[in-house]
Design a protein around this motif. Structure first.
Motif, PDB file in Angstrom:
ATOM      1  N   ASP B 183      -7.169  13.742  50.252  1.00  0.00           N
ATOM      2  CA  ASP B 183      -6.684  13.221  51.528  1.00  0.00           C
ATOM      3  C   ASP B 183      -5.905  11.949  51.396  1.00  0.00           C
ATOM      4  O   ASP B 183      -5.869  11.135  52.310  1.00  0.00           O
ATOM      5  N   GLY B 184      -5.284  11.748  50.236  1.00  0.00           N
ATOM      6  CA  GLY B 184      -4.439  10.569  50.126  1.00  0.00           C
ATOM      7  C   GLY B 184      -3.091  10.869  50.750  1.00  0.00           C
ATOM      8  O   GLY B 184      -2.641  12.010  50.785  1.00  0.00           O
ATOM      9  N   VAL B 185      -2.418   9.838  51.223  1.00  0.00           N
ATOM     10  CA  VAL B 185      -1.088  10.044  51.779  1.00  0.00           C
ATOM     11  C   VAL B 185      -0.126  10.357  50.639  1.00  0.00           C
ATOM     12  O   VAL B 185      -0.328   9.919  49.517  1.00  0.00           O
ATOM     13  N   CYS B 186       0.896  11.167  50.933  1.00  0.00           N
ATOM     14  CA  CYS B 186       1.837  11.528  49.880  1.00  0.00           C
ATOM     15  C   CYS B 186       3.246  11.385  50.429  1.00  0.00           C
ATOM     16  O   CYS B 186       3.663  12.182  51.267  1.00  0.00           O
ATOM     17  N   LEU B 187       3.976  10.383  49.984  1.00  0.00           N
ATOM     18  CA  LEU B 187       5.355  10.177  50.425  1.00  0.00           C
ATOM     19  C   LEU B 187       6.275  10.701  49.340  1.00  0.00           C
ATOM     20  O   LEU B 187       6.189  10.262  48.201  1.00  0.00           O
ATOM     21  N   THR B 188       7.137  11.651  49.669  1.00  0.00           N
ATOM     22  CA  THR B 188       8.046  12.248  48.688  1.00  0.00           C
ATOM     23  C   THR B 188       9.457  11.774  48.978  1.00  0.00           C
ATOM     24  O   THR B 188       9.918  11.853  50.110  1.00  0.00           O
ATOM     25  N   VAL B 189      10.135  11.281  47.957  1.00  0.00           N
ATOM     26  CA  VAL B 189      11.506  10.801  48.120  1.00  0.00           C
ATOM     27  C   VAL B 189      12.387  11.557  47.147  1.00  0.00           C
ATOM     28  O   VAL B 189      12.073  11.646  45.965  1.00  0.00           O
ATOM     29  N   ALA B 190      13.492  12.122  47.643  1.00  0.00           N
ATOM     30  CA  ALA B 190      14.497  12.687  46.756  1.00  0.00           C
ATOM     31  C   ALA B 190      15.722  11.801  46.899  1.00  0.00           C
ATOM     32  O   ALA B 190      16.221  11.620  48.013  1.00  0.00           O
ATOM     33  N   SER B 191      16.175  11.210  45.798  1.00  0.00           N
ATOM     34  CA  SER B 191      17.286  10.273  45.941  1.00  0.00           C
ATOM     35  C   SER B 191      18.278  10.449  44.813  1.00  0.00           C
ATOM     36  O   SER B 191      18.012  11.124  43.818  1.00  0.00           O
ATOM     37  N   LEU B 192      19.442   9.858  45.013  1.00  0.00           N
ATOM     38  CA  LEU B 192      20.449   9.791  43.968  1.00  0.00           C
ATOM     39  C   LEU B 192      20.370   8.368  43.432  1.00  0.00           C
ATOM     40  O   LEU B 192      20.989   7.456  43.992  1.00  0.00           O
ATOM     41  N   PRO B 193      19.601   8.128  42.377  1.00  0.00           N
ATOM     42  CA  PRO B 193      19.248   6.754  42.035  1.00  0.00           C
ATOM     43  C   PRO B 193      20.443   5.869  41.688  1.00  0.00           C
ATOM     44  O   PRO B 193      20.426   4.686  41.984  1.00  0.00           O
ATOM     45  N   SER B 194      21.481   6.444  41.079  1.00  0.00           N
ATOM     46  CA  SER B 194      22.577   5.556  40.688  1.00  0.00           C
ATOM     47  C   SER B 194      23.353   5.047  41.887  1.00  0.00           C
ATOM     48  O   SER B 194      23.941   3.975  41.832  1.00  0.00           O
ATOM     49  N   THR B 195      23.362   5.783  43.004  1.00  0.00           N
ATOM     50  CA  THR B 195      24.028   5.263  44.194  1.00  0.00           C
ATOM     51  C   THR B 195      23.045   4.590  45.133  1.00  0.00           C
ATOM     52  O   THR B 195      23.439   3.947  46.090  1.00  0.00           O
ATOM     53  N   GLY B 196      21.767   4.746  44.887  1.00  0.00           N
ATOM     54  CA  GLY B 196      20.772   4.127  45.744  1.00  0.00           C
ATOM     55  C   GLY B 196      20.549   4.840  47.062  1.00  0.00           C
ATOM     56  O   GLY B 196      19.839   4.333  47.927  1.00  0.00           O
ATOM     57  N   SER B 197      21.135   6.022  47.240  1.00  0.00           N
ATOM     58  CA  SER B 197      20.976   6.662  48.552  1.00  0.00           C
ATOM     59  C   SER B 197      19.817   7.647  48.517  1.00  0.00           C
ATOM     60  O   SER B 197      19.451   8.167  47.467  1.00  0.00           O
ATOM     61  N   ILE B 198      19.259   7.890  49.686  1.00  0.00           N
ATOM     62  CA  ILE B 198      18.090   8.767  49.827  1.00  0.00           C
ATOM     63  C   ILE B 198      18.554  10.074  50.429  1.00  0.00           C
ATOM     64  O   ILE B 198      19.194  10.091  51.474  1.00  0.00           O
ATOM     65  N   ALA B 199      18.237  11.186  49.788  1.00  0.00           N
ATOM     66  CA  ALA B 199      18.649  12.489  50.314  1.00  0.00           C
ATOM     67  C   ALA B 199      17.568  13.116  51.168  1.00  0.00           C
ATOM     68  O   ALA B 199      17.855  13.873  52.084  1.00  0.00           O
ATOM     69  N   LEU B 200      16.323  12.836  50.845  1.00  0.00           N
ATOM     70  CA  LEU B 200      15.237  13.435  51.616  1.00  0.00           C
ATOM     71  C   LEU B 200      14.044  12.516  51.581  1.00  0.00           C
ATOM     72  O   LEU B 200      13.732  11.922  50.556  1.00  0.00           O
ATOM     73  N   LEU B 201      13.377  12.415  52.730  1.00  0.00           N
ATOM     74  CA  LEU B 201      12.217  11.552  52.842  1.00  0.00           C
ATOM     75  C   LEU B 201      11.179  12.357  53.597  1.00  0.00           C
ATOM     76  O   LEU B 201      11.458  12.894  54.660  1.00  0.00           O
ATOM     77  N   GLU B 202       9.997  12.487  53.006  1.00  0.00           N
ATOM     78  CA  GLU B 202       9.035  13.364  53.644  1.00  0.00           C
ATOM     79  C   GLU B 202       7.652  12.818  53.399  1.00  0.00           C
ATOM     80  O   GLU B 202       7.361  12.332  52.318  1.00  0.00           O
ATOM     81  N   MET B 203       6.795  12.866  54.428  1.00  0.00           N
ATOM     82  CA  MET B 203       5.476  12.289  54.257  1.00  0.00           C
ATOM     83  C   MET B 203       4.451  13.118  54.985  1.00  0.00           C
ATOM     84  O   MET B 203       4.707  13.603  56.083  1.00  0.00           O
ATOM     85  N   SER B 204       3.280  13.267  54.388  1.00  0.00           N
ATOM     86  CA  SER B 204       2.190  13.955  55.088  1.00  0.00           C
ATOM     87  C   SER B 204       0.962  13.082  55.002  1.00  0.00           C
ATOM     88  O   SER B 204       0.865  12.194  54.165  1.00  0.00           O
ATOM     89  N   ASN B 205       0.031  13.320  55.889  1.00  0.00           N
ATOM     90  CA  ASN B 205      -1.165  12.492  56.053  1.00  0.00           C
ATOM     91  C   ASN B 205      -0.818  11.135  56.651  1.00  0.00           C
ATOM     92  O   ASN B 205       0.334  10.814  56.868  1.00  0.00           O
ATOM     93  N   ARG B 206      -1.804  10.327  56.911  1.00  0.00           N
ATOM     94  CA  ARG B 206      -1.543   9.134  57.695  1.00  0.00           C
ATOM     95  C   ARG B 206      -1.339   7.934  56.795  1.00  0.00           C
ATOM     96  O   ARG B 206      -2.014   7.780  55.787  1.00  0.00           O
ATOM     97  N   LEU B 207      -0.418   7.085  57.215  1.00  0.00           N
ATOM     98  CA  LEU B 207      -0.161   5.855  56.475  1.00  0.00           C
ATOM     99  C   LEU B 207       0.181   4.795  57.490  1.00  0.00           C
ATOM    100  O   LEU B 207       1.038   5.006  58.343  1.00  0.00           O
ATOM    101  N   HIS B 208      -0.446   3.640  57.401  1.00  0.00           N
ATOM    102  CA  HIS B 208      -0.133   2.586  58.351  1.00  0.00           C
ATOM    103  C   HIS B 208       1.242   2.015  58.074  1.00  0.00           C
ATOM    104  O   HIS B 208       1.633   1.854  56.931  1.00  0.00           O
ATOM    105  N   MET B 209       1.991   1.712  59.130  1.00  0.00           N
ATOM    106  CA  MET B 209       3.384   1.344  58.927  1.00  0.00           C
ATOM    107  C   MET B 209       3.543   0.034  58.169  1.00  0.00           C
ATOM    108  O   MET B 209       4.580  -0.216  57.576  1.00  0.00           O
TER     109      MET B 209
END
Lengths: 375, 250
Positions: B183-209
């Motif tokens: 039951d840990g929160v899992c934040l998944t990021v797909a990015s293009l690291p050399s440009t620093g941009s994020i292509a996909l951001l996805e999270m499940s379970n609860r995480l305080h902002m």
């Protein structure tokens, strides 16, 4: 029916006015459309309308066998139906990408976040549990289905009551609603989703309508740099993020997500308050034995019922009380023709907008002369 | 909510890693002869195969006149999870994974170079031990490079979670299955690291902002580290000079 393409003119126009700080319907960037929640006569049935987007949500329950890995927990199913009534491009009975997208977002927000107490849905361990089925039907698609669907789901779950049961040795007796009062569902926290449309230059639009959403999800020829995206944030009233989903083009920095989080936290709290108040109000009315059903949304007196507002484009600098001098000269020429009393009033209901409002009364047939001999 | 047992008092995670350690990544390009590009990637115990076909002529219904259509299929082998999986593809979670894969890879591919064409990417998960989406994106990135399709940048994906050690919150990189199930929160990021941009951001379970920022930063750092590893593997593969295809034609 095939999807009507978004024309380049519309897309360019919207991108241009958004970068200049306007929206087509005159809202601010962080203003949402009017939210309306109404409940039906059954427990767990409600229609939520966010502007023109209308969604019907219904919760039903039945006794089922629990999963083997979780023998003391109830089961929740979420099902979304998009049929051609909502928008002509939807096909009946076909599971498209949009259906999968909506279902997965709702499942993540309500099942994976563990907001419903599943152990309270257990009847007999390893044999019988309550299985809740949440059916979401989209009645009209005018953008921002996720937000409206999540409010509808939450309102219907909070409103739903399951039948009470008693154990009698080996037998389980399930009482009807008349024998024993039904039991409301136990919710640990109330998560709601909000959607933001991302445009270039870090612009966030709250509650995008259909046109703004299509611009964000369309492809552009120049590549990904100028295209936008949609950010869905699910938060509860304790400022915990239950769901985060970014679709569309690649974004450059994560600052825009932080901005969105702050804005979403306040919005979600407000939505949760609205939902709780609506459920409490409905509960009061039911206790007074008042009959509640969906016909309350449709009034028979007023001519404009469940219909759309005529104007969905608002001009920011139009004032109905200003009259040009030129217009007054034109009016004096028509003095000999007596105008008949108008059945409509021009009213400034919202600032900077003129709206035609019909005088109240029943609809009447209008006499139309059949003298026109022109062909 | 950060689960207290994700991080022990010595600062070790459930599988013995430190909070900022990735699992071991081993990969190989060019493992198949039929597809235009292929790759095999292991991230810890998660094993993924990727195959790329294209660009070829698009079917009339899916054709787009402006850009290439990227078609992804995500499939999990029936033996990949602890309990036998009855439906390898076509169920809702797989469809959602395919959509997310398509989103991440479309951000990386130079789609405007091949209008009216289609690129097919097939992912097969042989063993799932958490982070299957991340491993799939990484494997697909290698397969795209092997097939010679022009990319804007490497696209990598990484997941991050949050653990609690006494009073401090420590972000954990590269979430494994046992941490996901706790039951840990899992934040998944797909990015293009050399440009620093994020292509996909996805999270499940609860995480305080309030904790969101540190978890996202750790995941982005994880993406950058994975890019370095993948880049090294590509360069080594080119230095060796062989793919299975070259062996057949010569």
């Amino acid at each position: 029916m095939r999807d009507t393409c978004l024309s380049n003119c519309e897309k360019n126009f919207i991108q241009k006015i958004v970068s200049q700080g306007h929206r087509l319907d005159g809202r601010n960037f962080n203003e949402t459309r009017k939210l309306d929640i109404s409940f039906g006569s059954e427990y767990g049935c409600c229609i939520v309308s966010l502007g023109e987007t209308k969604i019907l949500s219904e919760v039903t329950c039945e006794v089922a066998q629990p999963k083997q890995i979780r023998p003391n927990e109830g089961i929740i199913f979420i099902n979304v139906e998009l049929n051609p009534m909502a928008a002509p491009q939807f096909e009946a009975n076909r599971q498209t990408d949009l259906t999968v997208y909506l279902v997965r977002l709702l499942e993540k927000c309500y099942k994976d976040s563990k907001c419903i107490d599943l152990e309270s849905l257990c009847i007999v361990v390893e044999e019988k549990v309550w299985s809740l089925r949440i059916n979401i039907k989209v009645l009209n698609h005018d953008g921002n289905l996720t937000e409206c669907a999540s409010i509808a789901t939450l309102a219907s779950i909070a409103h739903f009551r399951r039948p009470d049961f008693t154990r009698d040795g080996d037998r389980v007796i399930i009482h009807t609603l008349t024998e024993k009062d039904p039991i409301p569902t136990v919710l640990y926290h109330y998560p709601v989703c909000t959607t933001f449309a991302l445009y270039s230059n870090d612009i966030l639009l709250t509650d995008p309508n259909f046109l703004e959403e299509s611009v964000c999800t369309s492809n552009t020829e120049e590549g990904i740099n100028t295209a936008g995206g949609l950010l869905v944030l699910g938060m509860n009233q304790y400022r915990e993020v239950c769901l985060l989903d970014l679709t569309g083009a690649a974004i450059y920095t994560s600052n825009i997500v932080h901005k969105a989080l702050l804005s979403a936290a306040d919005k979600c709290k407000k939505y949760v308050e609205i939902i709780k108040n609506a459920v409490a109000k409905d509960d009061n009315l039911r206790q007074k034995r008042e009959k509640i059903n969906f016909s309350d949304i449709i009034t028979t007196e007023h001519m404009l019922a469940l219909s759309r507002k005529d104007l969905n484009i608002q001009l920011k600098h139009y004032d109905v009380t200003e009259l040009d001098e030129k217009d007054e000269e034109m009016f004096s020429d028509e003095d000999d023709i007596k105008p008949e009393p108008s059945k409509y009033d021009v009213v400034a209901t919202v600032p900077n907008t003129a709206e035609l409002k019909s005088k109240e009364g029943k609809s009447e047939w209008i006499e139309v002369s059949s003298d026109s001999g022109e062909d | 909510m950060p689960a207290a047992d994700l991080l022990s008092s010595q600062g070790l995670r459930l599988d013995g890693r430190r909070p900022n350690e990735l699992r071991r990544i081993r990969c190989k390009l060019g493992v198949f002869t039929q597809p235009d590009g292929s790759a095999y990637l292991e991230q810890g115990n998660t094993k993924v195969l990727a195959a790329v076909y294209g660009p070829h002529q698009a079917s009339k219904s899916k054709m787009s006149t402006e850009a290439v259509v990227v078609n992804c299929q995500y499939s999990m082998a029936t033996f990949s999870t602890g309990e036998r999986k009855n439906r390898p593809r076509g169920d809702r979670k797989s469809q959602e994974m395919s959509m997310h894969l398509r989103q991440a890879l479309t951000a990386a591919i130079k789609t405007e170079m091949y209008p009216r064409s289609q690129i097919d990417i097939y992912i097969e998960v042989l063993q799932a031990d958490g982070g299957t989406y991340c491993a799939s994106v990484n494997a697909a990135s290698l397969a795209l490079i092997d097939s010679g399709i022009p990319l804007r940048a490497y696209v990598t994906a990484c997941s991050a979670s949050l653990g609690r050690q006494s009073a401090t919150h420590e972000p954990l990189v590269d979430v494994s299955h046992i941490e996901e199930a706790a039951d840990g929160v899992c934040l998944t990021v797909a990015s293009l690291p050399s440009t620093g941009s994020i292509a996909l951001l996805e999270m499940s379970n609860r995480l305080h902002m309030d904790h969101f920022n540190i978890v996202l930063t750790r995941a982005m750092q994880g993406c950058r580290d994975i890019e370095v590893i993948l880049d090294g593997a590509v360069r080594q593969h080119l230095a060796e000079g062989w793919t299975k295809q070259d062996v057949i034609t010569i």
